[in-house]
Enzyme design. Sequence first.
Site, PDB file in Angstrom:
ATOM      1  N   ARG A  58       0.820  -1.213   0.000  1.00 39.44           N
ATOM      2  CA  ARG A  58       0.000   0.000   0.000  1.00 39.44           C
ATOM      3  C   ARG A  58       0.854   1.263   0.000  1.00 39.44           C
ATOM      4  NH1 ARG A  58      -2.621  -3.741   3.066  1.00 39.44           N
ATOM      5  NH2 ARG A  58      -1.701  -2.902   4.957  1.00 39.44           N
ATOM      6  N   GLU A  95       6.747  -9.726  15.222  1.00 39.28           N
ATOM      7  CA  GLU A  95       6.119 -10.297  16.416  1.00 39.28           C
ATOM      8  C   GLU A  95       5.704 -11.744  16.178  1.00 39.28           C
ATOM      9  OE1 GLU A  95       2.943  -7.832  18.028  1.00 39.28           O
ATOM     10  OE2 GLU A  95       3.857  -6.149  16.961  1.00 39.28           O
TER      11      GLU A  95
END
Length: 171
Positions: A58, A95
Amino acid sequence: MNLKEHIRTVPDFPKEGILFYDIGTLLAHGPAWKETVERMTALIEPDKPDLLFAIESRGFLVAAPIAARLGIGMVMIRKKGKLPGATCSYHYDLEYGSDTIEIQDGIFPKGSRGVLVDDLLATGGTAHAAHHLATEAGATITSAAFVIELPFLGGRNKVSMPIHTLLSYDE
């Protein structure tokens, strides 16, 4: 114009417990998208960059019209294996796993001044990696610009440069 009115939130995407901020609805509204590009251009222009370094995917949508308005180029930072020819790569931990991003080798002159661009700053891991990669490839990154920031995730703390954002959402 209140640009937040054109951002859709999608609960539990891409996984349960995540609230996704979708710029698809912003892109689909011509006047709101035009306003976004104008405001982002105004945030970035004072840095006088030679190039925008756009983070997949994006970030490409955000950076391309801004680069055209500024009359400068745009360099794509992509996931491993998506760019043709020789590349510079950077592997980093997330993560929930790890990833590798790449820039085409020799696509820009060494010493070029650049601004990182993406749609969203969340935890800052990808922005930090992109900054490291672009610097390693020979750029001087002066700042980063995002349409949306989620400050409660602390991403700004992982990115060691000035940050420009249009919209901020609290938890």
